[in-house]
Enzyme design. Structure first.
Site, PDB file in Angstrom:
ATOM      1  N   ASP A 180       0.870  -1.161   0.000  1.00  0.00           N
ATOM      2  CA  ASP A 180       0.000   0.000   0.000  1.00  0.00           C
ATOM      3  C   ASP A 180       0.918   1.225   0.000  1.00  0.00           C
ATOM      4  OD1 ASP A 180      -3.184   0.692   1.656  1.00  0.00           O
ATOM      5  OD2 ASP A 180      -2.064   1.787   0.112  1.00  0.00           O
TER       6      ASP A 180
HETATM    7  C1  GLC Z   1      -4.232   4.480  -0.285  1.00  0.00           C
HETATM    8  C2  GLC Z   1      -5.130   3.293  -0.081  1.00  0.00           C
HETATM    9  C3  GLC Z   1      -5.124   2.323  -1.226  1.00  0.00           C
HETATM   10  C4  GLC Z   1      -4.938   3.092  -2.532  1.00  0.00           C
HETATM   11  C5  GLC Z   1      -3.560   3.708  -2.526  1.00  0.00           C
HETATM   12  C6  GLC Z   1      -3.314   4.612  -3.738  1.00  0.00           C
HETATM   13  O1  GLC Z   1      -3.608   4.880   0.878  1.00  0.00           O
HETATM   14  O2  GLC Z   1      -4.991   2.583   1.143  1.00  0.00           O
HETATM   15  O3  GLC Z   1      -6.357   1.617  -1.208  1.00  0.00           O
HETATM   16  O4  GLC Z   1      -5.088   2.219  -3.647  1.00  0.00           O
HETATM   17  O5  GLC Z   1      -3.285   4.434  -1.341  1.00  0.00           O
HETATM   18  O6  GLC Z   1      -4.161   5.719  -3.706  1.00  0.00           O
END
Ligand code: GLC
Length: 722
Positions: A219
């Site tokens: 993430d």
């Molecule tokens: C965020 C989210 C994830 C998302 C990523 C990119 O913090 O937790 O679900 O796809 O970052 O935006």
């Protein structure tokens, strides 16, 4: 490619792309959020650099889950993928399948259910729809990301059986059935190990047991130790662009602590998916408009098929000649999606007032329709809800209106259950969840009966928050899953706790009757008849009830099948299910079937089946103890946040205040979800995350750390990189 190239490939190029090596046949992957539409950002290295490109905003997962319709999810995935092609993106970051352990989790609007079987099956549908267009899907957040509070530092503490039966099963079903090209590891720890460096999770289970063949990305800014992450099977650090941890990786290879094969393995996984997704042809330079018109129709159908009729004393459907009043702020500005990384810039937003004719006069109206629910700031990514209450102003409007005109109907927009002290004062409640951009049209068609409501709740609605089994333990950084497998209806039905609306609840404008289910071998059939006067869909659910005298505690019922059938008045159809070993199994260091007689319950009627089962020695699993690391001056690390440290150093405090001032100026009010997300992602997050998100240079973060540790000389050395 050199080894150095391969190390580079395991870090994103920027916030949204992987690196490309054309000479080595490695194209880039440009990825965009999901999961309920395409959030295409520009290429700067910011999470929210600008308003995203316009795209169709579909209902969020909390809503589409209530459709209980795998084919509908596939249609949605297909439509999103076509928009991705139009926007030249190769991967959609979704679906999210985290289990709804507690209704206060701020991000539950983005997830499907409290039940892993339903969540997994629906996610598989969405992934199939996306990937049949040669666009990749990325299932997330793997795993146990069931709260937003301190999500980048929290530790989910749970026993092995709960992990397997409740928190991994949705991922297992979706990955085995639809083979997503990517998995996103979650921010949190699981029993002390960050998911992004959890070998048992990312390699032993995900790959060796389930056969996953794509790549794992972190993430955003979730990586703690990049060397451990590669060793564990987290192949791609996102967002990229800062070179975070690269020196450590190179040094670890030199010292022989990190094998070159681990790097080659991760690079190869990314390269393979990039080649799989490479556009074999230049997308037709169409304006794509017809795709968006089709998408909007799918979005409207999804909202119609997912809405849940919670109460109706007969006032609905409305007759055409009834004079209605349209009340509440959400009549003009309905809440149709949630905030955070999933927020879509809608292509064609249709509010209820855009398609409904009504007045504002309570007294003159035959029927008052109030549009109410949870405003944006009440639930969002990066923070959790304070309680299950709606705004008092919404409650007051409902009660005051109903007192003046008893013919009051509430249309509810919310991404999670709310307490409903007002429900006895109104005649009908239509729950739209977060219905996406076409929500206004869907509301009209449902209120007037052009479409017959058929949604069923995919999570339990309790009378009060205190009835929730995790209510006591929810809300602290380290989450002890003391309720174990007794999540949602597994708890309420096993412990006989009264609830306002049970899992699977939803009314229709018609009625259905069920025969007894018939079990023959592994097949279960049940006849269902439409005994009302209008056509409609019925979701038929099959629950399995374990033997009563079990040595091991089990929920009294678990969902093991569902199907949706359309019936005209008087028509009868047969719903069919197939039982598998997993319909009866529990986790006991492997899936085993306890011997005994099981009930098969469909529509409240039961048949039974005897299972010879497996020989096994029952295991009683324990929850690991929290690693209560209490950081103290002199021992702070980059895993602590500047908010944690600002009390230790005036310099850190000044840094925080300056950044908060800048954010407040950029986002306006400090209660907006956008402000809260950035505040959480920058100031409340571990400092390592700030570095990866490009919010602060590594030398500055290290200097701030030493200031907090009271080591000013070291702070200067770190800042000057000496
Ligand atoms: C965020 C989210 C994830 C998302 C990523 C990119 O913090 O937790 O679900 O796809 O970052 O935006």
């Amino acid at each position: 490619m050199t080894l150095r190239d391969k190390i580079k490939l395991t870090e994103g190029k920027n916030c949204w792309e992987t690196r490309e090596y054309p000479d080595d046949g490695v194209p880039k992957i440009f990825m965009c959020d999901g999961p309920h539409g395409l959030r295409k950002q520009d290429f700067t290295n910011q999470l929210f650099s600008s308003e995203s490109v316009k795209a169709t905003c579909f209902p969020t997962a909390v809503t589409t889950a209530s459709s209980f319709d795998v084919n509908l999810l596939e249609e949605i995935g297909d439509a999103i993928a076509k928009e991705a092609i139009d926007q030249k993106s190769q991967m959609v970051l979704g679906p999210g399948v985290n289990i709804k352990r507690n209704p206060l989790c701020g991000r539950n609007f983005e997830y499907f259910s409290e039940d892993p079987y339903l969540a997994g099956k629906l996610a598989a549908g969405l992934i199939k729809g996306i990937q049949k267009n040669n666009i990749g899907a990325c299932i997330k957040h793997f795993a146990c990301n069931n709260q937003e509070y301190k999500r980048m530092a929290s530790d989910s503490l749970l026993d092995e059986r709960t992990l397997r039966e409740i928190y991994l099963t949705a991922f297992e079903i979706a990955i085995k059935e639809s083979k997503p090209k990517a998995v996103m590891s979650s921010y949190n720890k699981i029993n002390g190990d960050y998911s992004s460096e959890n070998k048992k999770l990312l390699t032993d289970i995900l790959r060796d047991e389930w056969g996953f063949e794509g790549f794992v990305m972190s993430d955003w800014s979730a990586i703690n130790d990049r060397v451990k992450s590669i060793q564990a099977g987290c192949d791609l650090l996102m967002p990229g662009g800062t070179g975070y941890g690269e020196k450590e990786v190179i040094n670890a290879v030199k010292r022989g602590e990190l094998s070159k094969n681990d790097i080659r393995r991760s690079a190869a996984r990314i390269a393979k998916v990039a080649r799989d997704l490479e556009v074999k042809f230049t997308p037709v330079e169409s304006d794509g408009i017809e795709d968006y018109i089709h998408s909007h129709d799918v979005a409207r159908k999804a909202a119609e098929q997912s809405a849940v009729l919670l109460k109706n004393d007969g006032i609905l459907p409305l007759k055409a000649n009834v004079k209605i009043a349209l009340l509440g702020e959400m009549a003009d500005n309905m809440r149709y999606q949630g905030s955070g990384s999933s927020r879509i810039n809608p292509m064609h937003l249709v509010n209820p007032v855009d398609v409904l004719d009504g007045c504002k006069d309570i007294e003159a109206a035959d029927v008052c329709v109030i549009f109410a629910g949870l405003p944006d700031a009440y639930e969002a990514e990066s923070y959790d809800r304070a309680d299950m209450k709606m705004p008092q102003s919404h409650i007051d409007l409902i009660n005051e209106t109903a007192a003046k005109n008893p013919n009051t109907v509430v249309v509810l927009f919310a991404g999670s259950p709310v307490e409903m002290p007002w429900i006895d004062n109104v005649k009908a409640v239509l729950y739209m969840g977060l219905p996406g951009e076409a929500g206004g049209e869907a509301v009209k068609n449902l209120l007037y009966g052009y479409v017959n409501p058929c949604g069923k709740l995919a999570e339990t609605w309790t009378y009060n928050y205190s009835d929730v089994p995790s209510a006591e333990s929810f809300g602290s950084r380290d989450a002890v899953y003391s309720e174990g497998i007794f999540v949602g209806y597994r708890y309420y039905s096993s412990k006989n706790v009264a609830v306002r609306f049970p899992f699977g609840y939803g009314l229709s404008y018609t009625t259905f009757e069920y025969d007894k289910p018939v079990v023959s071998g592994d097949k279960v059939t049940v006849k269902v008849k439409n005994t009302g006067s209008v056509s409609g869909y019925e979701t038929v659910m099959m629950f399995v009830e374990p033997p009563e005298s079990g040595e091991i505690e089990r929920p009294v019922r678990e969902l093991k099948g569902f199907t949706k059938i359309y019936l005209k008045p008087g028509e009868t159809k047969t719903a069919e299910f197939t039982l598998t070993d997993r319909s009866f199994a529990i986790w006991q260091d492997g899936w085993v079937i306890p011997k005994g007689t099981y009930n098969i319950e469909v529509g409240g009627k039961k048949a039974f089946i005897f299972k010879q089962g497996d020989e096994f020695t029952p295991i009683k699993y324990e929850i690991p103890k929290p690693s209560m690391r209490l950081a103290v001056k002199g021992e702070y690390t980059l895993n602590d946040s500047v908010m944690d440290l600002m009390h230790e150093s005036k310099i850190v405090e000044a840094f925080v205040k300056k950044r908060e001032k800048e954010m407040a100026e950029k986002y306006g009010n400090t209660t907006s979800p956008e402000y809260m997300l950035m505040h959480e992602s920058v100031l409340s997050a571990p400092m390592r995350a700030m570095i990866m998100a490009g919010q602060v240079k590594e030398k500055v973060a290290n200097a701030l750390l030493e200031c907090a540790n009271g080591k000013m000389t070291e702070a200067f050395f770190k800042y000057l990189e000496l």
